[in-house]
Motif scaffolding. Sequence first.
Motif, PDB file in Angstrom:
ATOM      1  N   ALA A   1      47.103 -45.674 -63.590  1.00  0.00           N
ATOM      2  CA  ALA A   1      46.308 -45.483 -63.439  1.00  0.00           C
ATOM      3  C   ALA A   1      45.104 -46.077 -62.462  1.00  0.00           C
ATOM      4  O   ALA A   1      43.957 -44.765 -61.520  1.00  0.00           O
ATOM      5  CB  ALA A   1      45.188 -45.186 -65.115  1.00  0.00           C
ATOM      6  N   HIS A   2      44.270 -47.510 -61.949  1.00  0.00           N
ATOM      7  CA  HIS A   2      43.458 -47.901 -61.457  1.00  0.00           C
ATOM      8  C   HIS A   2      43.868 -47.372 -60.210  1.00  0.00           C
ATOM      9  O   HIS A   2      43.419 -47.184 -59.067  1.00  0.00           O
ATOM     10  CB  HIS A   2      43.325 -48.969 -61.657  1.00  0.00           C
ATOM     11  CG  HIS A   2      42.494 -50.065 -60.155  1.00  0.00           C
ATOM     12  ND1 HIS A   2      41.025 -49.465 -59.957  1.00  0.00           N
ATOM     13  CD2 HIS A   2      42.809 -51.037 -60.469  1.00  0.00           C
ATOM     14  CE1 HIS A   2      40.924 -50.383 -59.457  1.00  0.00           C
ATOM     15  NE2 HIS A   2      41.910 -51.726 -59.389  1.00  0.00           N
ATOM     16  N   SER A   3      45.372 -48.131 -59.755  1.00  0.00           N
ATOM     17  CA  SER A   3      45.843 -47.327 -58.868  1.00  0.00           C
ATOM     18  C   SER A   3      45.774 -45.971 -58.003  1.00  0.00           C
ATOM     19  O   SER A   3      45.741 -45.941 -56.414  1.00  0.00           O
ATOM     20  CB  SER A   3      47.475 -48.157 -58.910  1.00  0.00           C
ATOM     21  OG  SER A   3      47.260 -49.759 -59.183  1.00  0.00           O
ATOM     22  N   LEU A   4      45.954 -45.181 -58.946  1.00  0.00           N
ATOM     23  CA  LEU A   4      45.753 -43.946 -58.693  1.00  0.00           C
ATOM     24  C   LEU A   4      44.714 -43.788 -58.129  1.00  0.00           C
ATOM     25  O   LEU A   4      44.270 -42.786 -56.904  1.00  0.00           O
ATOM     26  CB  LEU A   4      46.623 -43.121 -59.626  1.00  0.00           C
ATOM     27  CG  LEU A   4      47.910 -42.979 -59.746  1.00  0.00           C
ATOM     28  CD1 LEU A   4      48.469 -42.437 -60.576  1.00  0.00           C
ATOM     29  CD2 LEU A   4      48.795 -42.417 -58.301  1.00  0.00           C
ATOM     30  N   GLY A   5      43.555 -43.961 -59.012  1.00  0.00           N
ATOM     31  CA  GLY A   5      42.255 -43.967 -58.469  1.00  0.00           C
ATOM     32  C   GLY A   5      41.459 -44.944 -57.085  1.00  0.00           C
ATOM     33  O   GLY A   5      40.484 -44.075 -55.847  1.00  0.00           O
ATOM     34  N   VAL A   6      42.272 -45.899 -56.718  1.00  0.00           N
ATOM     35  CA  VAL A   6      41.789 -46.874 -55.923  1.00  0.00           C
ATOM     36  C   VAL A   6      42.635 -46.312 -54.735  1.00  0.00           C
ATOM     37  O   VAL A   6      41.646 -45.529 -52.979  1.00  0.00           O
ATOM     38  CB  VAL A   6      42.674 -48.074 -55.578  1.00  0.00           C
ATOM     39  CG1 VAL A   6      42.330 -48.745 -54.482  1.00  0.00           C
ATOM     40  CG2 VAL A   6      41.494 -48.931 -56.822  1.00  0.00           C
ATOM     41  N   ALA A   7      43.578 -45.237 -54.464  1.00  0.00           N
ATOM     42  CA  ALA A   7      44.304 -44.253 -53.414  1.00  0.00           C
ATOM     43  C   ALA A   7      43.961 -43.370 -52.926  1.00  0.00           C
ATOM     44  O   ALA A   7      43.907 -42.645 -52.340  1.00  0.00           O
ATOM     45  CB  ALA A   7      45.894 -44.170 -54.030  1.00  0.00           C
ATOM     46  N   ARG A   8      42.927 -42.516 -54.387  1.00  0.00           N
ATOM     47  CA  ARG A   8      42.340 -41.204 -54.357  1.00  0.00           C
ATOM     48  C   ARG A   8      41.303 -41.266 -53.124  1.00  0.00           C
ATOM     49  O   ARG A   8      40.379 -41.034 -52.169  1.00  0.00           O
ATOM     50  CB  ARG A   8      41.368 -40.772 -55.419  1.00  0.00           C
ATOM     51  CG  ARG A   8      42.914 -39.959 -55.969  1.00  0.00           C
ATOM     52  CD  ARG A   8      42.276 -39.385 -57.163  1.00  0.00           C
ATOM     53  NE  ARG A   8      41.098 -39.516 -58.480  1.00  0.00           N
ATOM     54  CZ  ARG A   8      42.334 -40.387 -59.731  1.00  0.00           C
ATOM     55  NH1 ARG A   8      43.451 -40.482 -59.535  1.00  0.00           N
ATOM     56  NH2 ARG A   8      42.117 -41.340 -59.942  1.00  0.00           N
ATOM     57  N   ARG A   9      40.615 -42.810 -53.636  1.00  0.00           N
ATOM     58  CA  ARG A   9      38.794 -43.646 -52.646  1.00  0.00           C
ATOM     59  C   ARG A   9      39.985 -43.449 -51.161  1.00  0.00           C
ATOM     60  O   ARG A   9      38.996 -43.153 -50.597  1.00  0.00           O
ATOM     61  CB  ARG A   9      38.773 -44.708 -53.268  1.00  0.00           C
ATOM     62  CG  ARG A   9      37.190 -44.593 -53.276  1.00  0.00           C
ATOM     63  CD  ARG A   9      36.729 -44.359 -53.987  1.00  0.00           C
ATOM     64  NE  ARG A   9      36.062 -44.816 -54.393  1.00  0.00           N
ATOM     65  CZ  ARG A   9      33.698 -44.629 -54.974  1.00  0.00           C
ATOM     66  NH1 ARG A   9      34.471 -43.374 -54.765  1.00  0.00           N
ATOM     67  NH2 ARG A   9      33.460 -45.375 -55.083  1.00  0.00           N
TER      68      ARG A   9
END
Length: 187
Positions: free
Chosen positions: A26-34
């Motif tokens: 979930a963190h990795s996906l959020g970082v990718a969205r950012r």
Amino acid sequence: MGGSMVDWAIHVAESELSAMLPRRWAHSLGVARRADDVGRILGEESSLLVAAATLHDVGYAPRLATTGFHPLDGAQFLRDEHGADERLVRLVANHSFALLEAEERGLREVLEAEFPLLEEPLLVDALVYCDMTTSPFGEPTTAQERVAEIVGRYGADSVVGRFIRRASPEIFAAVERVDAALAVQPR
């Protein structure tokens, strides 16, 4: 988010993280969205940023944890098992001032020798920005809140706690530089 490098990065990170480490995923996906949003300051390098953001924590996957230092483990995995793009691997290896944590762990010379830091300051800063302004759950946060959360989770006297406190001035400066670049770049 688009492009073959990004699609490949999502596939690799998801296969390594989603089932075993859903919060890390979930963190990795959020970082990718950012990164997808921030990428506008990088032009053609935006897909490299998104791919690195997606893969930055892949080294936490239990099967990849050979040294126990996730930037190094992830970079070695991407290089050795996937023959990944050298710049991508170096970004993953050095994300968020990893050299300082490597020093705390006695691995700085290994990290520097295998994966020299890229001489692309805005790209390196952008990855720091994306990682350090995304919560463990993938939600936007401030760099100050993120550093405090990391210290709270690991403890101030742990290896990670010592590293993040030492790196925090550099983290905050990188975030400020990216904020400044974003302010002058139209949406």
